[in-house]
Design an enzyme around this catalytic site. Sequence first.
Site, PDB file in Angstrom:
ATOM      1  N   PHE A   1     -14.417  -3.930   1.283  1.00 17.72           N
ATOM      2  CA  PHE A   1     -15.491  -2.949   1.092  1.00 17.72           C
ATOM      3  C   PHE A   1     -15.565  -2.469  -0.362  1.00 17.72           C
ATOM      4  CE2 PHE A   1     -13.961  -1.831   5.580  1.00 17.72           C
ATOM      5  CZ  PHE A   1     -14.745  -2.811   6.149  1.00 17.72           C
TER       6      PHE A   1
ATOM      7  N   ARG B   1       0.831  -1.214   0.000  1.00 15.23           N
ATOM      8  CA  ARG B   1       0.000   0.000   0.000  1.00 15.23           C
ATOM      9  C   ARG B   1       0.858   1.254   0.000  1.00 15.23           C
ATOM     10  NH1 ARG B   1      -1.935   0.578   6.314  1.00 15.23           N
ATOM     11  NH2 ARG B   1      -0.349  -0.790   7.171  1.00 15.23           N
TER      12      ARG B   1
ATOM     13  N   GLU C   1     -19.149   3.150   0.087  1.00 10.37           N
ATOM     14  CA  GLU C   1     -18.331   2.686  -1.036  1.00 10.37           C
ATOM     15  C   GLU C   1     -19.087   2.717  -2.360  1.00 10.37           C
ATOM     16  OE1 GLU C   1     -18.828   0.983   1.831  1.00 10.37           O
ATOM     17  OE2 GLU C   1     -16.926   1.399   2.814  1.00 10.37           O
TER      18      GLU C   1
END
Lengths: 324, 285
Positions: free
Chosen positions: A92, A19, A67
């Site tokens: 999500f 990330r 989302e």
Amino acid sequence: MAVKILENIYEKVDKVPTRDGLGKGLLELGATHPEVVVLCCDLTESTRVQWFAEKYPDRYFEVGVAEQNMAGIAAGMASEGKVPFIASYAVFSPGRNWDQIRVSLCYSENDVKIIGAHAGVSVGPDGATHQALEDIAIMRCLPNMTVLSPCDWIEAKKSTFHAIDNKLPVYFRLTRDKVPVITTEDTPFKIGRAEVFRDGSDVTLVASGQLVYEALIAANELKKEGISARVINNHTIKPIDKTTLINAAKETGAIVTAEEHQVMGGLGSAVAEVLSEHYPVPIKYVAVMDRFGESGTPDELMVKFGLKSKNIMEKAREVLKMKR
Amino acid sequence: MTFQKLTDLRQLKLMANTIRQDTLRSLLEAKSGHSAGPLGLADFFSAMYFNILNHEPKNPKWEFRDRFVLSCGHVCPVQYTAMANAGYFPKEELMTLRKLGTRLHGHPHNGSLPGIENSSGPLGQGTSQAVGKALAARMEGKKHYIYCLTSDGEHNEGQPWEAWMFAAKYKLSNLIAFIDRNYIQIDGNTENIMPLDPLDEKYRAFNINTISVDGNDISAILNAVDSAKKSGKFSMIILNTIPGKGVSFMEKKYEWHGKPPNDAEYDLAIKELLSERQRIENETF
């Protein structure tokens, strides 16, 4: 021929979450691509888009925990010339907004990039609800979608720059936990092209994400048993590199796939789809075997779910017995 | 070539009548599709495509056009009919609705028909896209408006509420949304399926400029849009419409939500609409 990766990884590696690579890539893209905007669902720090948000506050939008709305707003912005990156945890997004991704992004050809952070059991203590193990399956079945699972933070950063040139939706699958750094800035990277990271002639280990490192360790150990294992970094799960896979099947005659995802619908399935049609050889799968994750440390879970180099070695020995 | 808007109320009413007839004809030909919603929205679509929108049907990608985002995609037959009458494509093409090879899919696809801004059908999705378009336009300092039509049944979904909360938060004054409040959805009356009343109070509680009008009164719709623009706020216009409007046996009947007329029903409907047309022509304003 294997491409050049970082040296001495079998002795010692640094570890960085993937990330971070995307967060850094996004920060650089911000300077060169004014059309890039970022939207996030209340997870700015942990998805690393905070770095972009701090530098480009006018191009960052906090959507709140919504989302579906985030995907739709991004689609609307993309239809007006922006290139939105939407960030959340993979469970999500794309987990909760698949229909919006299907219709507002893919069917409508809106160029939106999806950052799915915290994929795999290596999310750790948050437990099964927060460990995405189905995201590749639900993304790779969508027309117009590209699916990327980078092996380390440097590759994640590179993939950000390459994805911007692809004018259609891209899904990035990223990890929370620190994973070994195995590539360099010079290691080749191209969307849709799998790279051979280690040469071998008896069996091929096809891996994605942090399992590429585990596959390399497995190959290094198998060598001591007299088994020559090729390792392929298959970062692009869609569109998959048929040529590299078919060549591996022809030249080594046996395949083991390795991924931090359900065995159904992920990298292993994608590889089997290609080889069963074009050059059938025995395949064994290292993956999560149709079950949910649980709480624990990332390493404990990788061991418990059979996602380590020793599991890849076991499957390699098994598949060699099936080889004709 | 600049599109000539209709400014005369009689012309707009006659256009709504034309849209009703053409829509029923295309539904008859398609043998499937939604009747009640489109008929109830004919007045709105006449007002939208022939007066409210700044657009150029012959140049559907014109940068400075207003954007019309349809979120309740299933009412698209009335949008197609309005677009054909405005000159986006030949009216004969309306007869291809829902047929193999058509650009007029059962639910609209932006990639198929120029002038369709978004793909829709799965309810709620247009609302967020309209918000995204409004946000992007504001970032670029563009002056066009984004109009979004939703349905009341669509508000069973969570997505419209998420979208409007965002629009209110970011004060998107270039966005004007509409709800087709016709009180029907597939399984029955909206208040039996999932109660929404008092819808206007709910929107006001969201800090949204809310205007409620007779959705079959074209001048009321035009006034509401003027008022929304003057408010300088994101606005929600509730269109209280009669489903099936203009065809007596379809009016207020949820059974007509999702089916087309047969030959006999079509003939009867056209007869009623022709006599209504006569009445509009003789009306004094």
